[in-house]
Design a protein around this motif. Structure first.
Motif, PDB file in Angstrom:
ATOM      1  N   THR A  52       0.808  -1.217   0.000  1.00 21.31           N
ATOM      2  CA  THR A  52       0.000   0.000   0.000  1.00 21.31           C
ATOM      3  C   THR A  52       0.844   1.271   0.000  1.00 21.31           C
ATOM      4  O   THR A  52       0.312   2.353  -0.251  1.00 21.31           O
TER       5      THR A  52
ATOM      6  N   ALA B  32      -6.073   0.414   2.008  1.00 18.70           N
ATOM      7  CA  ALA B  32      -5.769   1.219   0.815  1.00 18.70           C
ATOM      8  C   ALA B  32      -6.041   2.683   1.122  1.00 18.70           C
ATOM      9  O   ALA B  32      -6.982   3.031   1.818  1.00 18.70           O
TER      10      ALA B  32
ATOM     11  N   ARG C 209       1.742   2.799   2.458  1.00 20.27           N
ATOM     12  CA  ARG C 209       1.410   3.611   3.632  1.00 20.27           C
ATOM     13  C   ARG C 209       2.525   3.457   4.650  1.00 20.27           C
ATOM     14  O   ARG C 209       3.172   2.418   4.740  1.00 20.27           O
TER      15      ARG C 209
ATOM     16  N   SER D 257      -2.272  -1.515   6.155  1.00 21.16           N
ATOM     17  CA  SER D 257      -2.692  -2.382   5.046  1.00 21.16           C
ATOM     18  C   SER D 257      -3.939  -1.843   4.344  1.00 21.16           C
ATOM     19  O   SER D 257      -4.284  -2.321   3.252  1.00 21.16           O
TER      20      SER D 257
END
Length: 85
Positions: A40, A84, A42, A82
């Protein structure tokens, strides 16, 4: 205190690969742990700080977990990173 902070962050970092996360220690005297999710992209920075009851892991946005529970912190970080964007 710096050694304890580093040891706590290293303990958390050891739990990341099993959850699909990666981490890297940053900083010298007062280290932080940079954590990211490869799929992702992130990411967040985790701090270990002393509190009245011991040590806490803190991260953005609004994340907090007792440093005595590195597995719980790793689980929460995995859920956070995790998702999106």
């Amino acid at each position: 205190m710096e050694n304890e902070r580093r040891a706590l962050l290293e303990t958390l970092a050891e739990r990341l690969p099993g959850r699909g996360l990666q981490g890297r220690m940053l900083g010298g005297g007062e280290p932080v742990l940079w954590i990211w999710h490869p799929r992702t992209s992130r990411q967040t920075i985790v701090f270990a700080t002393q509190s009245g009851g011991g040590w806490l892991f803190l991260w953005s946005p609004d994340g907090q977990e007792n440093a005595d529970s590195p597995d719980a912190a790793a689980d929460t970080l995995e859920k956070l990173l995790s998702q999106a964007a």
